[in-house]
Every structure is written in structure tokens, then in C-alpha cells.
Design an enzyme around this catalytic site. Structure first.
Site, PDB file in Angstrom:
ATOM      1  N   ARG A 155       0.827  -1.210   0.000  1.00  0.00           N
ATOM      2  CA  ARG A 155       0.000   0.000   0.000  1.00  0.00           C
ATOM      3  C   ARG A 155       0.862   1.261   0.000  1.00  0.00           C
ATOM      4  O   ARG A 155       0.533   2.251  -0.669  1.00  0.00           O
ATOM      5  CB  ARG A 155      -0.943  -0.005   1.212  1.00  0.00           C
ATOM      6  N   ARG A 203       9.137  -2.910  -6.292  1.00  0.00           N
ATOM      7  CA  ARG A 203       7.978  -3.724  -5.926  1.00  0.00           C
ATOM      8  C   ARG A 203       8.331  -5.206  -5.967  1.00  0.00           C
ATOM      9  O   ARG A 203       8.007  -5.967  -5.058  1.00  0.00           O
ATOM     10  CB  ARG A 203       6.810  -3.439  -6.879  1.00  0.00           C
ATOM     11  N   SER A 241       6.623  35.606   9.126  1.00  0.00           N
ATOM     12  CA  SER A 241       7.515  35.791  10.267  1.00  0.00           C
ATOM     13  C   SER A 241       6.732  36.365  11.448  1.00  0.00           C
ATOM     14  O   SER A 241       5.729  37.060  11.270  1.00  0.00           O
ATOM     15  CB  SER A 241       8.650  36.750   9.885  1.00  0.00           C
ATOM     16  N   LYS A 261       8.311  39.401   5.202  1.00  0.00           N
ATOM     17  CA  LYS A 261       8.903  38.112   4.855  1.00  0.00           C
ATOM     18  C   LYS A 261       7.908  37.191   4.160  1.00  0.00           C
ATOM     19  O   LYS A 261       6.746  37.102   4.522  1.00  0.00           O
ATOM     20  CB  LYS A 261       9.428  37.400   6.117  1.00  0.00           C
ATOM     21  N   ASN A 316       8.670  33.558   3.634  1.00  0.00           N
ATOM     22  CA  ASN A 316       9.674  32.520   3.845  1.00  0.00           C
ATOM     23  C   ASN A 316       9.372  31.249   3.048  1.00  0.00           C
ATOM     24  O   ASN A 316       8.243  30.759   3.059  1.00  0.00           O
ATOM     25  CB  ASN A 316       9.755  32.160   5.330  1.00  0.00           C
ATOM     26  N   ARG A 372      19.969 -15.742  10.923  1.00  0.00           N
ATOM     27  CA  ARG A 372      19.105 -14.663  11.387  1.00  0.00           C
ATOM     28  C   ARG A 372      19.863 -13.837  12.402  1.00  0.00           C
ATOM     29  O   ARG A 372      20.616 -14.382  13.200  1.00  0.00           O
ATOM     30  CB  ARG A 372      17.823 -15.212  12.013  1.00  0.00           C
TER      31      ARG A 372
END
Length: 442
Positions: free
Chosen positions: A123, A187, A276, A282, A284, A315
Site C-alpha cells: 500500500r 515492488r 515571520s 517576509k 519565507n 538470522r
């Protein structure tokens, strides 16, 4: 600052990705592990490895029971894996001990955890693919719309030659098309069932192990790798490498936008830019800044994930635990970076006037290369280079446009033709990218 910034009520909107993060919750992991246990039992029952009625009962119960993830904490801390605690809770909730004694027949904890991860990663990859498609679609429109919008190309931060904004956008987008193609290979690398038994031999299934693995893969819609892969983590490394490559591409887009929106350049405006607390003027570039920061994090974590592929023997808990600590945040930050890039792309507004000013900066000396090659038709190229270099020095010293000085020194030089061809293949490349975006996928 909270320990998990992506989950923070304050910072989650900046760095989090709720859609991807849902796939890495305790509830999602428990549900996926139960589905794997149920499918395993059903397949084993159909093959006659366990009683068919037991397999059907376990499969049905896996979809109906509710297991509290918090109830698994103590057992997980002691055992290093959640599966023993999950099995105990599953048996308790499902009842029917005669049926449930066939649960988890011949499997081991890593089989369940890794296969459950593959289910959730499926998913995640679908979400990423959709976001990539949406992002390149927006970039394709930008590239086509602004294929001829001239601006200064800069190398080492210095004006180099003219290009177009459409070509710049195409430069962001072409790698994304390649990442989209590479995602299909990823995939195949990670969407695989894991069924190896205690140490990769499937001995407890008495020779029926390969049949069970193939049946489990079909039941879950995953691939059958044909063997166990407990200690073979190259698929996880490929996933991490893909995320790192994508992050580098998105970071390049973010870095370019930080420079293009910088005061004094201001060639691109981002609608809805940040403000700001004290400076009302500003605007930004919060989005590009977050995009670069997320990308840097992804690239760093991808190295850690790749290093976790060095498993000891059949493992290795330490290496496996490193994946657990790393992969969820990697996926969440990758998802957020993709979503943020798509949002930014839709809010970009190039400023043609500012781009024109950029071309005229430093007395139009950005046309020096084009002038050199125009003169190379009249004289040897080394001589042309020397003359243009001297003319550049004069232009900068006097503040006189380079093209005006060229017209003074070389009457009849077709400066209009030189400027018309100054952007070279930039428009064509922008349109070629836009066309590639619109092509149907195979």
C-alpha cells in the site's frame, strides 16, 4: 521538541504523513500479522498439512478477533518479537483450543513479521506511485507553459548562459520519471512472502514447505521468492536506495527553489509562503526548506537501512531490529517529501520580469559564450575567446552592456539572431519532458 516529530500535534503538519503513517501503527501491524497467520493456516488446511476445518477456523478467526497491541508489550520486550505474545492473545480470543493448536504450524516469527510488512509496503508503494504521477503531471504542465520563458542559468552560483524556466522544471521532472520506472523493480524486490521456518529449511512442514509458500504467496497477492530470505536483505536495501535516490532529486528541486525565491533574485514566487513573527515583509520558503530537510533525513537513514543488510548467519536480531528502528521513519519522511513537492509544484509562479533582469545582470555578460561562437565564424575561436574576454572586462568596468560594445566593434554582427538562439535546446527539452509525462504507461 517531541521525540517523534512526524507524529507531533505541533509539527506533524510540517513533517508528518498521516496516510503513510497509518500503515506503521501498532494496530496496522497486528492486523497484518493476523491476516498472514490466517492465510497460512487456510493454505495448509487446503493442502492437507493441517486439518482443513482447523485451517478454515483460524483463517476466519484472524479476520474477526481483536488483539490489543498494548497487551503484547511485555512479551515483545522479553522475546524481541511480537509474534509469541500475538499467538497467545490470538489463541485466547479465538477459543477452540483443538482448532487453534494448529496455528503458526511450521512457521517462525520472522516469517510472520516480514510478510506482514510486505503487505503494508504494498500500500505504501501504491501511495508513492500515485503521488509521483501527480507531481510529474504538474511539472509537465509547468514545463510546457514556460518552455520559452528565458532566464539565467547559473553554475557555481554565477550567471552562465541563458536557459528557460521550462527547462529548469524539466530538469526536476526527468529523474522523477526514471524513479517511477525503478519503483516497479522495487515492488518485485520487496513484495514477497517470507516463509522459511526456524532457520530457512522449512523442515517442520515435511517436504510440503515450497507448496505452502507458493500457496501463501497466491493467497496474499505477494510473490513467491522460491526460497527463504531471513538474512537476505538486498530487497530492503533496494527499497532504501530507491528512497535515497528520490530524496536527492526532490532535494535538488527544493534547493533550486530556495535560491530562486531568494531576495535579490526573486525569480519564482510561492503562493502561500510562510510568514515571520516580527517581519511582516517576509515570504519565507518554508516548503522548500522542509523538502530539503526531509530529503537529507531520508538519505541519511537510507545508509543506516542499507548497513542493516549485514546479517549474521541465518538470522540476526541486531540487524533486523535496526530495520525496525529505521524503515517506518524512512517511509513516512519519503511520503511527506513527495506530498510536499506536489503541493509546492502547484503553487509556483515564475516572475518573467525578474528573470529578464537576471539576464541583464552584470552588463549582459551572460551572452559572452553566444558572442564568442558568433565571432568564431569570423576568426579563429581562440582569438574570438580572447576578444570577448577583454570585452567582458570592459563591460563590467564601464557598466556598459556587452552587446552594445559588440555592436560597436563588429558592425554587421547579427546580435538578434545570437539572442534568438541563445537558449539553445532548452525549449525543446522542456516540451519533450512535457510530452513524456503525457505518454500512456506500458
Amino acid at each position: 521538541m517531541p521525540g517523534a516529530v512526524a507524529d507531533s500535534a505541533i509539527y506533524g503538519g510540517l513533517f508528518g504523513d498521516a496516510e503513510v503513517a497509518r500503515l506503521f501503527t501498532d494496530a496496522a501491524e497486528v492486523r497484518a500479522m493476523l491476516l498472514v497467520e490466517g492465510a497460512l493456516a487456510r493454505v495448509q488446511g487446503e493442502l492437507g498439512l493441517i486439518p482443513a476445518e482447523a485451517g478454515a477456523y483460524i483463517d476466519r478467526a484472524s479476520r474477526e478477533v481483536q488483539v490489543d497491541p498494548a497487551a503484547l508489550a511485555a512479551e515483545t520486550a522479553r522475546n524481541g518479537v511480537p509474534v509469541p505474545g500475538l499467538l497467545a492473545a490470538f489463541r485466547k480470543e479465538a477459543g477452540a483450543p483443538e482448532m487453534m493448536r494448529w496455528l503458526h504450524w511450521g512457521a517462525t516469527s520472522q516469517d510472520i513479521v516480514d510478510t506482514a510488512l510486505a503487505l503494508r509496503l504494498r500500500r505504501v508503494l501504491e501511495i508513492w506511485a500515485a503521488r509521483l504521477d501527480a507531481l510529474v503531471a504538474v511539472l509537465g504542465v509547468l514545463a510546457e507553459t514556460h518552455a520559452d520563458l528565458a532566464m539565467a542559468a547559473r553554475t557555481y552560483g554565477q550567471g552562465a548562459v541563458p536557459t528557460t524556466f521550462g527547462a529548469v522544471v524539466a530538469g526536476w521532472g526527468r529523474p522523477l520519471l526514471r524513479h517511477r520506472t525503478r519503483l516497479e523493480a522495487v515492488r518485485a524486490d520487496v513484495l514477497q512472502v517470507s516463509l522459511s521456518g526456524a532457520a530457512g529449511t522449512l523442515a517442520a512442514m515435511g517436504g510440503r514447505g515450497p507448496e505452502v509458500r507458493a500457496g501463501l504467496a497466491e493467497a496474499l497477492g505477494l510473490a513467491d521468492p522460491g526460497a527463504g530470505w531471513h538474512g537476505e536483505r538486498d530487497g530492503m536495501a533496494a527499497l532504501a536506495g530507491w528512497m535515497a535516490g528520490l530524496a536527492a532529486t526532490l532535494a535538488k528541486m527544493g534547493e533550486d527553489l530556495l535560491l530562486l525565491t531568494q531576495t535579490g533574485i526573486s525569480e519564482v514566487r510561492i503562493e502561500g509562503a510562510g510568514g515571520s513573527s516580527t517581519m511582516p515583509q517576509k515570504q519565507n520558503p518554508v516548503g522548500p526548506s522542509a523538502l530539503v530537510a526531509l530529503s537529507r533525513q531520508v538519505m541519511a537513514l537510507a545508509g543506516l537501512m542499507t548497513g542493516a543488510g549485514a546479517h549474521r548467519q541465518q538470522r540476526d536480531g541486531a540487524a533486523w531490529f535496526t530495520e525496525w528502528l529505521t524503515l517506518p521513519q524512512l517511509c513516512i519522511s519519503t511520503g511527506r517529501a513527495l506530498a510536499l513537492a506536489g503541493d509546492l509544484a502547484g503553487r509556483l509562479r515564475p516572475d518573467a520580469a525578474a528573470m529578464a533582469r537576471g539576464l541583464e545582470h552584470d552588463s549582459g555578460t551572460i551572452w559572452a559564450e553566444a558572442l564568442t561562437f558568433a565571432l568564431a565564424g569570423r576568426m579563429p575561436r581562440p582569438e574570438a575567446e580572447a576578444k570577448v574576454k577583454a570585452l567582458v572586462g570592459e563591460a563590467l568596468a564601464q557598466g556598459t552592456d556587452l552587446r552594445r560594445l559588440a555592436a560597436r566593434d563588429w558592425a554587421g554582427l547579427d546580435l538578434a539572431a545570437m539572442e534568438a538562439g541563445g537558449v539553445g535546446q532548452a525549449p525543446a527539452e522542456a516540451r519533450a519532458f512535457a510530452a513524456a509525462v503525457s505518454l500512456p504507461r506500458p
